[in-house]
Design a protein around this motif. Structure first.
Motif, short mmCIF file in Angstrom:
data_model
loop_
_atom_site.label_atom_id
_atom_site.label_comp_id
_atom_site.label_asym_id
_atom_site.label_seq_id
_atom_site.Cartn_x
_atom_site.Cartn_y
_atom_site.Cartn_z
N ASN A 51 0.81 -1.22 0.00
CA ASN A 51 0.00 0.00 0.00
C ASN A 51 0.84 1.27 0.00
O ASN A 51 0.32 2.35 -0.29
CB ASN A 51 -0.92 0.02 1.22
CG ASN A 51 -1.98 -1.07 1.17
OD1 ASN A 51 -2.70 -1.19 0.19
ND2 ASN A 51 -2.06 -1.87 2.22
N PHE A 52 2.15 1.15 0.31
CA PHE A 52 3.00 2.33 0.40
C PHE A 52 4.21 2.23 -0.51
O PHE A 52 4.42 3.08 -1.37
CB PHE A 52 3.43 2.55 1.86
CG PHE A 52 2.27 2.65 2.81
CD1 PHE A 52 1.52 3.81 2.87
CD2 PHE A 52 1.89 1.58 3.60
CE1 PHE A 52 0.43 3.92 3.74
CE2 PHE A 52 0.81 1.67 4.46
CZ PHE A 52 0.07 2.84 4.53
N GLY A 53 5.04 1.20 -0.34
CA GLY A 53 6.15 1.01 -1.26
C GLY A 53 7.48 1.46 -0.71
O GLY A 53 7.58 2.08 0.36
N PRO A 54 8.54 1.17 -1.45
CA PRO A 54 9.91 1.45 -0.98
C PRO A 54 10.29 2.93 -0.99
O PRO A 54 11.40 3.26 -0.57
CB PRO A 54 10.78 0.65 -1.97
CG PRO A 54 9.96 0.57 -3.22
CD PRO A 54 8.53 0.50 -2.77
N GLU A 55 9.41 3.82 -1.50
CA GLU A 55 9.76 5.24 -1.54
C GLU A 55 9.67 5.91 -0.17
O GLU A 55 10.11 7.04 0.01
CB GLU A 55 8.83 5.99 -2.51
CG GLU A 55 8.93 5.55 -3.96
CD GLU A 55 8.02 4.38 -4.27
OE1 GLU A 55 7.30 3.93 -3.33
OE2 GLU A 55 8.03 3.89 -5.41
N VAL A 56 9.09 5.20 0.83
CA VAL A 56 8.92 5.79 2.16
C VAL A 56 10.30 6.04 2.78
O VAL A 56 11.16 5.15 2.80
CB VAL A 56 8.08 4.87 3.05
CG1 VAL A 56 7.92 5.48 4.44
CG2 VAL A 56 6.72 4.63 2.42
N THR A 57 10.50 7.23 3.31
CA THR A 57 11.77 7.60 3.93
C THR A 57 11.69 7.47 5.45
O THR A 57 10.60 7.37 6.03
CB THR A 57 12.15 9.04 3.58
OG1 THR A 57 11.17 9.94 4.13
CG2 THR A 57 12.20 9.24 2.06
#
Length: 531
Positions: free
Chosen positions: A62-68
């Protein structure tokens, strides 16, 4: 840790918030910690929470690896204010969450959000009503003129097409709608755009996703037709446009190093100052470019990003709902972001992160945001803005299918039609011209319609070998049918005498043939001529 993929549907943002809390509370390791010479069981440090939640979000579909990591820290601060977590002394709300060794714990009360109590609509009744062909006016007599190109329709085809008994069709008159107003055109675009969005999202209803009261048909029409050669919306009120200095700064970055304004004196770090100028303008906007009212719509589109074509079409329709100033700012901003990320001649704009990551982090919350402070808008904005930046050349196109459907409906409303006395049926394919007939013709048509079954009845009676000749004569006397001229019953009897069965049958056949030969052959009861 991947969790359940929350697809499109009502209150998707609330579902994502609750799902994240469940995964976080159910998976974070809890253990004994010591602080100030005291032992605290079932606790965790701030750093442990950041590490675990960051990894959970990156692996969640639902979010992905772009979350920092910084976004994860911001989310935990929201958790502390919403009492999803508390410090070991039970404080929450006013405290600030720190990425450190400070101890925290979960409260005993449920921190999940509740859904609105109002029931969801299941029949699409939340869509604006589509204007139909029910407001009409009679055409002047001067317009009842047969066109040059005509098409004759037979009575059988007419009866089959309209399911109206021929004997009941006495009068017809040409009708048309009154002139369609600009307001009605705007309403049609609003209604059909909302219905198209519902189909693309695959929803039974838009209740809980989009409030039709927040959709303006005037904005949709403006976004469709008031565009320049580049496809960018042109504003009627120039005061609603971005300031000149912002547009100039955006052009400078987009065309770097060929800045159009040669009077600007370049210096080391000039490009960073220009980006900061653009960023300050967008970050000071009172509302995100996608507006608070459309937040749930775009959050639902996030559940479709795995299917690029469907997600692109959903964004095309949703961006038509934006106010024209917002749509113009969003389109120019995404173009700038895409060109900056693809420009190899542009110096690095940050010493620690890539230009692409910087652009997404700087402008994502300016594009998508929630009116509710306790939401996952920062995480969702990162994923959505990344997709929109990569597909900015297509998401601002008007869906061809939607445009065609609206044009066909408008054409249908302007089409002249036929109105029958006592009938409110809308015959969209009715002929545009009718020809007057004699009153006797429908009755003659009824007589012609009885010829074939009567002939078959007599032929069957004659061919019956088991029936005696006396019974045949008796049954023939009982048969009557109207003559074409007098409309009085006629019996198949010649001079009231029967010479022999064979001769009688021969005379009967001759009588029937004579009677039927005087009937109208294949004349139609009326002719309808259509353009």
């Amino acid at each position: 840790m991947e969790g359940e993929v929350i697809g499109p549907g009502p209150y998707r943002a609330t579902k994502l918030w609750n799902e994240t809390i469940k995964l976080f509370r159910g998976g974070l390791p809890l253990r004994r910690h010591w602080a100030h010479f005291r032992c605290y069981d079932w606790s965790f440090t701030g750093s442990e929470a950041v590490d675990y939640l960051h990894e959970l979000l990156r692996r969640n579909n639902n979010f992905g690896p772009e979350v920092t990591r910084y976004q994860t820290l911001q989310l935990l601060r929201k958790f502390l204010k919403a009492h999803v977590i508390e410090d070991i002394k039970g404080r929450h709300g006013t405290e600030n969450f720190e990425d450190s060794g400070q101890l925290y714990r979960f409260p005993t009360l449920s921190p999940l959000k509740s859904f609105p109590a109002r029931p969801l609509l299941k029949d699409g009744g939340d869509l604006p009503r589509l204007i139909r062909w029910d407001d009409y006016e009679e055409l002047p007599q001067s317009e009842n003129v047969a066109p040059q190109k005509t098409r004759v329709m037979t009575s059988d085809l007419w009866n089959k097409r309209h399911s109206v008994a021929i004997g009941d069709v006495h009068e017809c008159k040409l009708i048309r709608r009154k002139e369609i107003s600009v307001k009605q055109v705007d309403h049609i675009w609003k209604s059909m755009t909302a219905a198209h969005l519902q189909r693309v999202l695959g929803l039974v209803s838009l209740d809980g996703v989009l409030n039709p009261a927040h959709v303006s048909g005037k904005h949709i029409v403006h976004n469709v037709f008031s565009v320049n050669k580049s496809g960018v919306v042109v504003l009627e009120n120039k005061a609603e446009d971005m300031p000149y200095w912002v547009v100039s700064a955006m052009k400078c970055l987009a065309s770097w190093p060929n800045c159009s304004d040669s009077r600007q004196q370049l210096y080391p770090g000039f490009e960073r100052d220009v980006l900061r100028t653009v960023g300050d303008y967008f970050q000071r906007l009172k509302e995100p470019l996608l507006t608070f009212h459309l937040y749930e719509v775009f959050v639902n589109i996030l559940g479709l990003l795995q299917d690029r074509e469907v997600a692109t079409e959903a964004l095309q329709v949703s961006c038509l709902l934006l106010p024209p100033p917002n749509r113009r700012r969003l389109q120019l901003l995404l173009r700038l972001m895409a060109r900056v990320c693809q420009n190899p001649q542009l110096p690095p704009l940050n010493d620690f992160i890539s230009t692409r990551t910087l652009m997404v982090q700087m402008f994502s919350h300016c594009v998508l945001g929630s009116g509710d402070e306790m939401d996952l808008d920062e995480l969702l904005a990162t994923k959505l803005v990344t997709f929109m930046m990569e597909h900015q050349s297509t998401i601002f196109l008007v869906p061809a299918k939607l445009r065609r459907q609206v044009e066909e409906h408008l054409s249908h409303l302007k089409r002249v039609q036929i109105k029958y006395a006592g009938s409110d049926t809308d015959f969209s394919a009715s002929p545009a011209f009718c020809k007057q007939i004699r009153r006797a013709e429908p009755e003659e048509q009824k007589v012609v319609g009885t010829r074939v079954p009567l002939h078959e009845l007599l032929e069957g009676l004659i061919a019956d070998k088991e029936l005696p000749a006396k019974d045949k004569r008796k049954r023939m006397k009982q048969i009557s049918f109207p003559c074409c001229a007098s409309q009085k019953p006629c019996h198949p009897v010649i001079n009231g005498a029967w010479s022999s069965p064979q001769h009688d049958i021969h005379l009967q056949q001759k009588c029937v043939s004579t009677r039927l030969s005087h009937q109208p052959s294949s004349s139609e009861p009326f002719n309808l001529v259509k353009t």
